[in-house]
Motif scaffolding. Structure first.
Motif, short mmCIF file in Angstrom:
data_model
loop_
_atom_site.label_atom_id
_atom_site.label_comp_id
_atom_site.label_asym_id
_atom_site.label_seq_id
_atom_site.Cartn_x
_atom_site.Cartn_y
_atom_site.Cartn_z
N ASN A 47 -3.18 -3.08 8.21
CA ASN A 47 -2.46 -2.77 9.19
C ASN A 47 -2.67 -3.78 10.20
N ASP A 49 -1.49 -3.82 13.20
CA ASP A 49 -1.69 -3.06 14.62
C ASP A 49 -3.06 -3.35 14.81
N GLY A 88 -4.28 -4.14 -6.04
CA GLY A 88 -4.07 -3.93 -4.60
C GLY A 88 -5.21 -4.00 -3.70
N ASN A 92 -5.90 -6.65 -0.74
CA ASN A 92 -6.14 -5.86 0.67
C ASN A 92 -7.28 -6.24 1.32
N TYR A 135 -1.65 -20.67 0.32
CA TYR A 135 -1.27 -20.40 1.77
C TYR A 135 -2.51 -20.53 2.58
N LEU B 12 2.56 -1.50 7.29
CA LEU B 12 2.06 -0.39 7.80
C LEU B 12 2.12 -0.19 9.26
N ARG B 13 2.34 -1.54 10.03
CA ARG B 13 2.37 -1.50 11.32
C ARG B 13 3.52 -0.64 11.95
N LYS B 14 3.32 -0.25 13.23
CA LYS B 14 4.32 0.74 13.79
C LYS B 14 5.58 0.11 14.02
N GLY B 15 5.83 -1.20 14.48
CA GLY B 15 7.16 -1.80 14.85
C GLY B 15 7.45 -2.64 13.65
N LEU B 43 -2.84 6.58 1.24
CA LEU B 43 -3.62 6.58 -0.12
C LEU B 43 -5.24 5.94 -0.01
N LEU B 45 -8.01 3.51 -1.68
CA LEU B 45 -7.99 2.24 -2.40
C LEU B 45 -8.04 2.71 -3.92
N TYR B 82 2.62 -11.24 2.58
CA TYR B 82 1.20 -11.57 3.06
C TYR B 82 0.42 -12.58 2.05
N ASN B 83 0.36 -13.66 2.68
CA ASN B 83 -0.34 -14.75 1.97
C ASN B 83 0.20 -15.12 0.89
N GLY B 85 2.05 -13.33 -1.31
CA GLY B 85 1.96 -12.44 -2.11
C GLY B 85 2.30 -11.15 -1.59
N ILE B 86 2.30 -10.09 -2.59
CA ILE B 86 2.48 -8.54 -2.38
C ILE B 86 1.36 -8.11 -1.32
N PRO B 87 1.80 -7.45 -0.20
CA PRO B 87 0.65 -6.83 0.59
C PRO B 87 -0.14 -6.13 -0.38
N GLY B 88 -1.62 -6.16 0.01
CA GLY B 88 -2.39 -5.32 -0.82
C GLY B 88 -2.32 -4.02 -0.73
N GLY B 89 -1.88 -3.50 0.24
CA GLY B 89 -1.74 -1.82 0.60
C GLY B 89 -0.43 -1.61 -0.16
N LYS B 91 0.77 -3.03 -3.11
CA LYS B 91 0.44 -3.27 -4.46
C LYS B 91 -0.41 -1.92 -4.74
N ASN B 92 -1.38 -1.54 -3.96
CA ASN B 92 -2.34 -0.31 -4.17
C ASN B 92 -1.41 0.80 -4.48
#
Lengths: 186, 186
Positions: A47, A49, A88, A92, A135, B12-15, B43, B45, B82-83, B85-89, B91-92
């Motif tokens: 996250n 944040d 994932g 992560n 990257y 997952l960040r608020k904004g 969820l 991991l 992210y990097n 690729g797909i964010p780990g969270g 993909k999880n």
């Protein structure tokens, strides 16, 4: 000097072939190389944040992982392939270690291994890591590739890697990765 | 009939601009389409030891997500990259929904959107989803592509999507995805 590797397993299950692969590697390291397997199962989901610029403000398990990675000369990843991609949970961990001025993955040597019960030996997982390494300006070590297919035939029931050809390729991989790291330090 | 979409945000960040993108889409749906954003931040991991064949034995948040996805006619993903690729969270979440005889993603229509503050609009993230869709026998909807670059110029400070061209492309995407789903049901 002692070359310190940090190992990351892409599978969190207890009897993971990939954790077993790291353990097999740990038992056949060149004499001047050591390997510590880092935990990634206690990380929160990434996250932004919580990914603060000030180190002390990051979650404690993230700080620990980043410090372990920062102290290593190289990273050895062993991972299954989930849905033709990187698990994932492993991505992560990479995401948590990727940002900030103190990002510990930048310019870091990295090698991949993968074990799977299926036929194709995690080829797609390993391919999908290439843009990630790109990257992050990491230094991927390519040859020899360690693609362990039909893992059920290559480990015994205690999780010991018994297949001779696989043991030989891992020994070669470790020797070659060691030299790759030393060349980068020279 | 009412076409039900489930939205997944890769951030997952608020904004999050990507959550805001889903919210913008929710406000301009065709009259017979509804969209619910599913939580993926609670969820665990992915751990194959916990991914039991019996539904009731899976973690409660996993069961909830799988039920939401199973009930949907289509999945709308909005994600950062992210990097490369797909964010780990994210993909999880996909990994948790991928296995078992009741796997809810199989043959499911899916559409991608992505927003980023950088220039290239999540192109690499979207590419790296293609083998995932392939493995899962999902039905990806391709055109028009929604690649929102320089997001800071396209949302106001309250997270409202104000850029007219982007709003138009999302409206077209939703119309086209709706037709794609209906064609698959016919």
């Amino acid at each position: 000097m002692n070359i310190q590797l940090v190992g990351l397993s892409g599978s969190l299950r207890k009897g993971s072939y990939n954790t077993a692969l790291l353990q097999a590697a740990a038992a056949m390291l060149p004499p001047d190389v050591s390997l510590t397997i880092a935990a990634i199962d206690d990380l929160p989901l990434y996250n932004a944040d919580l990914d603060k610029p000030a180190v002390a403000d990051r979650p404690a398990t993230v700080v620990r992982l980043r410090e372990q990675l920062a102290a290593a000369h190289g990273i050895l990843i062993a991972s299954p392939e989930y849905n033709y991609g990187i698990p994932g949970g492993l991505k992560n961990a990479i995401d948590w270690a990727s940002r900030g001025e103190d990002a510990p993955l930048r310019h870091k040597p990295v090698a991949l291994m993968g074990a799977t019960i299926s036929l194709w030996g995690t080829v797609r997982m390993q391919l999908s890591f290439l843009p990630v390494f790109q990257y992050l300006s990491m230094k991927p070590h390519y040859q020899p590739e360690v693609l362990v297919n039909e893992a059920v035939k290559k480990f015994d029931k205690g999780g010991n890697l018994t297949d001779v050809a696989t043991r030989e390729i891992i020994a070669k991989k470790l020797q070659s990765f060691r030299q790759f790291i030393l060349d980068g330090l020279a």
